[in-house]
Design a protein around this motif. Structure first.
Motif: not given
Ligand code: ZN
Length: 334
Positions: A60, A63, A102, A146-147
């Protein structure tokens, strides 16, 4: 590799010894670039005997802890310390990183909802196909960081697929112990077959992911947790001798999340939370109010938690549509 090769190519040789920096060439023919490609930065490092570890970030594009940790790993990598092979792609969906979004600005597709991808699909589908059919079959282990992205903020948390067998449990717990996070979430949603986690499972590749911050910013604590954990993982696998200090050795809190742990907006409006990240909440506890923006004189609609647990995630945007995720919990495992 399957019988029809991916249309994504690279000049790097996955089997060559040494450190190679280069790109994956993602074909993208459009109005301003008839024969063009999108370069996806890639480092392949191989030295001595040992497993192959696939490291990815930027699935994404909003992130950042994963990309920064992997970029630093690439720059600080010393070949003599390596025993095995690292395939490092800090920004797998690089068009989304350029867009700080994203989904990819090219096709609006979420890479982590489009596995196993499509060789002849849109650019994002082609990346998923390449990961599924080329990268994962090369890997003995895969870790994808991820975040929460623009719409969510997380307490830094390692995520794992819920193990299905005693063998899987033992392997997963060994990796979690090597990472030594403050908390690990065994997340049912990772079994969704459109996710990279499920793709790794299809290939029998042990896989960890995690959420290390959010809000399209860089969480310094999350980045530190991730960098210490990654160093611990690579050290434990014998691939890369640890060069960073060990983190504080605390107990790992083991959590699970399923449907009732997620909080959703029942209607549109302005969400006023009555909780913070890290709160311990109880079933039925008030989670917040949704204020009506069409008829603001109406009483706000209360939303309540559907389970006991630790608040791991909160929505960043106050404006909500019906069905938006407002946050979620992790519940202590027995
Ligand atoms: Zn993510």
């Amino acid at each position: 590799m399957a019988e029809t090769p991916s249309l994504i190519t690279t000049d790097l040789a996955f089997d060559a010894d040494g450190v190679q920096h280069g790109v994956l060439r993602l074909p993208h023919s459009h109005d301003r670039s008839a024969y063009g490609f999108v370069p996806i930065p890639l480092t392949v490092a191989r030295h001595g005997e040992g497993p192959t570890v696939l490291l990815t970030g930027g699935v994404h594009g909003d992130e950042y802890e994963g990309p920064i940790a992997l970029i630093r790993l690439i720059r600080e990598l010393r070949l003599d310390d390596l025993h095995g092979r690292l395939i490092i792609i800090p920004m797998l969906n690089v068009p989304a990183v350029h867009g700080a979004t994203r989904t990819s600005p090219i096709d609006r597709i979420n890479l982590n909802r489009t596995f196993p991808g499509d060789r002849n699909g849109t650019p994002t589908e082609m990346i998923a196909d390449y990961a599924e059919r080329v990268l994962l079959p090369l890997a003995d282990y895969a870790f994808d960081f991820h975040a929460g992205g623009s719409s969510l903020d997380y307490l830094p948390t390692l995520f794992a697929l819920p193990p299905r067998t005693p063998d899987e449990r033992q392997r997963t717990e060994a990796l979690v112990a090597a990472f030594a996070p403050p908390r690990v979430l065994y997340m049912e949603a990772l079994e969704n077959d459109r996710l990279m986690s499920a793709a790794a499972r299809r290939h029998g590749v042990p896989f960890l992911t995690g959420e290390f911050g959010g809000g399209a910013t860089v969480n310094r604590e999350g980045l530190a947790v991730l960098e210490r954990g990654l160093a611990g993982l690579l050290d434990a696998l014998g691939v890369l001798r640890r060069t960073t200090p060990r983190g504080p050795a605390g107990p790992v809190r083991r959590l699970a999340a399923a449907g009732r742990h997620y909080l959703y907006a029942p209607r549109p409006g302005l969400f006023e939370p009555r909780f913070s990240l890290g709160d311990e909440v109880k079933t039925g506890q008030l989670a917040g109010f949704i204020h009506d923006i069409i008829q603001p004189w109406l009483e706000p609609v209360p939303v309540t938690w559907g389970a006991d647990g630790l608040v791991l995630c909160v929505r960043t945007f106050a404006l909500v549509e019906a069905g938006d995720c407002l946050g979620h919990l992790g519940a202590d495992m027995a």
